[in-house]
Design an enzyme around this catalytic site. Structure first.
Site, short mmCIF file in Angstrom:
data_model
loop_
_atom_site.label_atom_id
_atom_site.label_comp_id
_atom_site.label_asym_id
_atom_site.label_seq_id
_atom_site.Cartn_x
_atom_site.Cartn_y
_atom_site.Cartn_z
N LYS A 188 -25.47 -54.39 -18.00
CA LYS A 188 -26.28 -55.02 -18.84
C LYS A 188 -25.73 -56.88 -18.81
O LYS A 188 -24.57 -56.91 -18.63
CB LYS A 188 -25.70 -54.92 -20.26
CG LYS A 188 -26.29 -56.03 -21.31
CD LYS A 188 -26.38 -55.85 -22.70
CE LYS A 188 -25.20 -57.20 -23.34
NZ LYS A 188 -24.91 -58.12 -22.95
N CYS B 31 -13.57 -68.88 -15.58
CA CYS B 31 -12.34 -67.89 -16.28
C CYS B 31 -11.49 -68.68 -15.64
O CYS B 31 -9.79 -68.99 -15.79
CB CYS B 31 -12.41 -66.91 -15.77
SG CYS B 31 -12.85 -65.91 -14.75
N GLU C 111 -8.65 -70.77 -25.58
CA GLU C 111 -9.47 -70.55 -24.36
C GLU C 111 -10.66 -71.79 -25.38
O GLU C 111 -11.27 -71.64 -26.23
CB GLU C 111 -9.97 -69.19 -23.95
CG GLU C 111 -10.89 -69.56 -22.90
CD GLU C 111 -11.53 -68.55 -22.13
OE1 GLU C 111 -12.16 -67.28 -23.19
OE2 GLU C 111 -11.17 -68.30 -21.09
N GLU D 29 -11.92 -57.91 -17.46
CA GLU D 29 -10.99 -59.32 -16.77
C GLU D 29 -11.18 -60.20 -18.14
O GLU D 29 -12.91 -60.64 -18.49
CB GLU D 29 -12.72 -59.45 -15.62
CG GLU D 29 -12.01 -58.67 -14.18
CD GLU D 29 -10.81 -58.37 -13.80
OE1 GLU D 29 -9.74 -59.65 -14.44
OE2 GLU D 29 -10.60 -57.11 -13.25
P1 NDP Z 1 -18.50 -62.39 -24.10
O1 NDP Z 1 -17.11 -61.27 -23.89
O2 NDP Z 1 -18.87 -62.60 -25.41
O3 NDP Z 1 -19.80 -61.22 -23.64
C1 NDP Z 1 -19.84 -60.59 -22.44
C2 NDP Z 1 -20.60 -59.66 -21.90
O4 NDP Z 1 -20.04 -58.65 -23.31
C3 NDP Z 1 -22.00 -60.25 -22.72
O5 NDP Z 1 -23.13 -59.26 -21.90
C4 NDP Z 1 -21.87 -59.83 -23.68
O6 NDP Z 1 -22.92 -59.68 -24.44
C5 NDP Z 1 -21.54 -58.48 -23.87
N1 NDP Z 1 -21.00 -58.03 -25.31
C6 NDP Z 1 -20.87 -58.99 -26.51
N2 NDP Z 1 -20.00 -57.69 -26.53
C7 NDP Z 1 -20.51 -56.97 -27.09
C8 NDP Z 1 -19.90 -55.31 -27.60
N3 NDP Z 1 -19.18 -55.41 -28.53
N4 NDP Z 1 -19.68 -54.38 -26.67
C9 NDP Z 1 -20.09 -54.42 -25.06
N5 NDP Z 1 -20.63 -55.59 -24.74
C10 NDP Z 1 -20.28 -56.47 -25.85
O7 NDP Z 1 -18.17 -63.25 -23.79
P2 NDP Z 1 -19.22 -64.33 -23.42
O8 NDP Z 1 -20.28 -64.19 -22.06
O9 NDP Z 1 -19.00 -65.54 -23.67
O10 NDP Z 1 -18.07 -64.88 -21.58
C11 NDP Z 1 -17.44 -65.66 -21.95
C12 NDP Z 1 -15.56 -64.74 -21.25
O11 NDP Z 1 -15.48 -65.17 -20.33
C13 NDP Z 1 -14.56 -65.94 -21.41
O12 NDP Z 1 -13.63 -65.90 -22.73
C14 NDP Z 1 -14.38 -66.09 -19.95
O13 NDP Z 1 -12.74 -66.43 -19.73
C15 NDP Z 1 -14.04 -64.97 -19.53
N6 NDP Z 1 -14.45 -64.52 -18.21
C16 NDP Z 1 -13.01 -63.70 -17.55
C17 NDP Z 1 -13.92 -63.81 -16.19
C18 NDP Z 1 -12.64 -63.01 -15.42
O14 NDP Z 1 -12.61 -62.74 -14.21
N7 NDP Z 1 -10.81 -62.75 -16.17
C19 NDP Z 1 -14.82 -64.33 -15.49
C20 NDP Z 1 -15.67 -65.41 -15.78
C21 NDP Z 1 -15.77 -65.01 -17.26
P3 NDP Z 1 -24.02 -61.10 -25.10
O15 NDP Z 1 -23.79 -61.76 -24.55
O16 NDP Z 1 -25.56 -60.42 -25.36
O17 NDP Z 1 -23.02 -61.30 -26.40
#
Ligand code: NDP
Length: 480
Positions: free
Chosen positions: A173, A282, A384, A248
């Site tokens: 997803k 990130c 963050e 991550e």
């Molecule tokens: P989210 O945690 O909001 O979402 C990440 C993904 O998880 C999306 O596909 C989201 O869907 C999905 N998701 C949300 N809630 C659930 C749930 N309860 N169960 C399963 N899946 C779920 O993060 P963001 O998309 O806002 O991304 C930004 C974040 O990602 C920042 O905190 C950043 O630091 C982190 N990040 C970390 C990296 C790393 O390598 N450590 C690299 C890049 C980003 P939907 O979009 O539909 O809500």
């Protein structure tokens, strides 16, 4: 208006219940496509397809799996420009960045794991002639891969490619905020002849489609990149089901600058590590710590350079920063700028929203922002923000720099600028983060372990680490 579809069992299909979500172009603020608002029924179909595909896919010779993946990356490379433009429209990032980083890196991810699987060897342990142990590593079965919006295809392929290369089938997803290039990838998979059900892409909301993936009993491993709160919720669900998880998560990365560094190189790189991709990486440095005797010099030069960065429509080749990914995220960043002021911070430059003219009038643009005068442990310096906002702080000694750098609950990456080799090694060992970049930023070798400590995650991606994650080891002991 383009209608994004799910990719299940080798076909592009609408969601079972027919519900759809709007997909926005952040540069204009307008809805330009729609995507499935999938739920557990769609995830169930995807899992059934993956289960049916698994016996044949896992039994294929690795050379055959590798060739199929390379075919997909070859097609992607041919259509790089089209994918780069789509990524830019979906995410708001400058086109030059999608073209030079996002899509080329997605190609490299697939190539890297498709060929890596050919060279992968498992371990053997000889017991001084009494017995020999060898490790069999089999695919886990069905893996769930959930990726965020900031580097959409780049992070999507970073997970999906090793899972497939090692013989798993996948239910993935992408973020609901940036679904377009994953959808386009599903078209390439069909064109390349990837067997049906091997990769299934279900679009929709995290709380619905994402949760359905995490809770599905037949999905045995979850690879997730996203926010720390979401990661905690996923871990709480997946752990009692004894799923393998790789998380991550977020970061609040320090950049530590000593006066003896290569100043011009540091300045150029620190501008990039602060504001590339609107600060929505990130790995961006968001807390800049500067040795006290160089602080004023840094503050003046850095602010001057930041003021000159052009924020503009992402398709404009001269824009250094594009649009913020969504209205919700744009408002979140603005609220942190207000918080910083409330906490006593002084805005050295930026701090405001930007209104573009013409068709970009509804887009979400922010000035790159530099703030000083905040205590290291205030909310602005520990939470963050994930936008074009950095704070700068002076420090006196290495010990003080380490205390500030390690003073958050995150530990993804740290950057250190010094020409003093002894200090660099000493401090690298004491920085509590999964990655330390010395005199550089975002220099990535895909073979290295990638991930964070503390609340920045669990497990590592990249190289053999990813391949180990997507396999189940079994020790076989033979008495001689
Ligand atoms: P989210 O945690 O909001 O979402 C990440 C993904 O998880 C999306 O596909 C989201 O869907 C999905 N998701 C949300 N809630 C659930 C749930 N309860 N169960 C399963 N899946 C779920 O993060 P963001 O998309 O806002 O991304 C930004 C974040 O990602 C920042 O905190 C950043 O630091 C982190 N990040 C970390 C990296 C790393 O390598 N450590 C690299 C890049 C980003 P939907 O979009 O539909 O809500």
């Amino acid at each position: 208006m383009k209608k994004i579809l799910n990719y299940i069992n080798g076909e592009l299909v609408p969601p079972v219940k027919g519900k759809r979500l709007d997909n926005y172009n952040p540069s204009t603020g307008e809805v330009y496509s729609t995507l499935p608002d999938s739920d557990e029924e769609d995830v169930h179909s995807a899992v059934e397809a993956a289960k049916a595909a698994f016996p044949n896919w896992s039994a294929l010779r690795k050379e055959e799996r590798s060739a199929l993946l390379m075919k997909i990356s070859g097609l992607l490379e041919k259509r790089l420009e089209e994918f780069a433009l789509a990524e830019t429209i979906d995410n708001g990032k400058p086109l030059w960045l999608s073209r030079s980083v996002d899509i080329p890196r997605a190609v490299s991810n697939i190539n890297f794991f498709a060929t890596g699987a050919l060279h992968y060897a498992s371990e053997a342990h000889d017991m001084d002639g009494k017995a020999i142990n060898y490790t069999l590593r089999s695919p886990i079965g069905i893996a769930g891969c959930i990726s965020p919006w900031n580097l959409p295809l780049y992070l999507f392929t970073w997970k999906v490619a090793p899972a497939l290369a090692m013989g798993n089938c996948v239910v993935a997803k992408p973020s609901e905020v940036t679904p377009m290039t994953a959808f386009m990838l599903s078209e390439l998979c069909m064109e390349a002849g990837l067997p049906k059900g091997v990769l299934n892409i279900v679009h929709g909301l995290g709380g619905k489609a994402g949760t359905a993936i995490v809770t599905h009993p037949d999905i045995k491993a979850i690879s997730f990149t996203g926010g720390t709160k979401t990661g905690a919720a996923i871990a709480a669900t997946a752990a009692p089901m004894f799923k393998k998880i790789s998380l991550e998560l977020g970061g609040k990365n320090p950049v530590i600058i000593f006066g003896d560094c290569n100043w011009d190189e540091m300045m150029r790189t620190t501008i990039n590590s602060s504001f590339t991709n609107q600060g929505e990486i990130c790995l961006c440095g968001s807390r800049i710590l500067v040795e006290k005797h160089s602080y004023d010099r840094f503050k003046n030069e850095f602010s001057e350079k930041t003021k000159k960065l052009k924020v503009g429509p992402p398709a404009d080749e001269t824009s250094k920063l594009g649009a913020i990914v969504s209205k919700q995220h744009y408002e979140k960043i603005l609220s942190y700028i207000e918080l910083a002021k409330h906490e006593g911070g002084k805005i050295l430059c930026g701090g405001n929203a930007i209104k573009m003219g013409g068709k970009y009038g509804g887009g979400w643009y922010l000035e790159p922002t530099v703030i000083e005068g905040l205590p290291y442990n205030c909310r602005t310096n520990t939470e963050e923000i994930f936008g074009p906002v950095v704070t700068i702080m002076p420090f006196d000694t290495e010990e003080e720099a380490l205390k500030i750098a390690n003073g958050t609950e995150y530990g993804l990456t740290s950057m250190l600028w010094t020409e003093n080799l002894t200090r660099a090694h000493k401090m690298a060992a004491q920085l509590r983060s999964g990655i330390v970049w010395i005199n550089c930023w975002l220099l990535r070798d895909l073979r290295t372990p990638f991930g964070g400590v503390k609340n920045s995650g669990v497990g590592r991606e990249g190289g053999w680490e990813a391949m180990r994650f997507f396999t189940e080891p079994k020790n076989v002991c033979i008495k001689l």
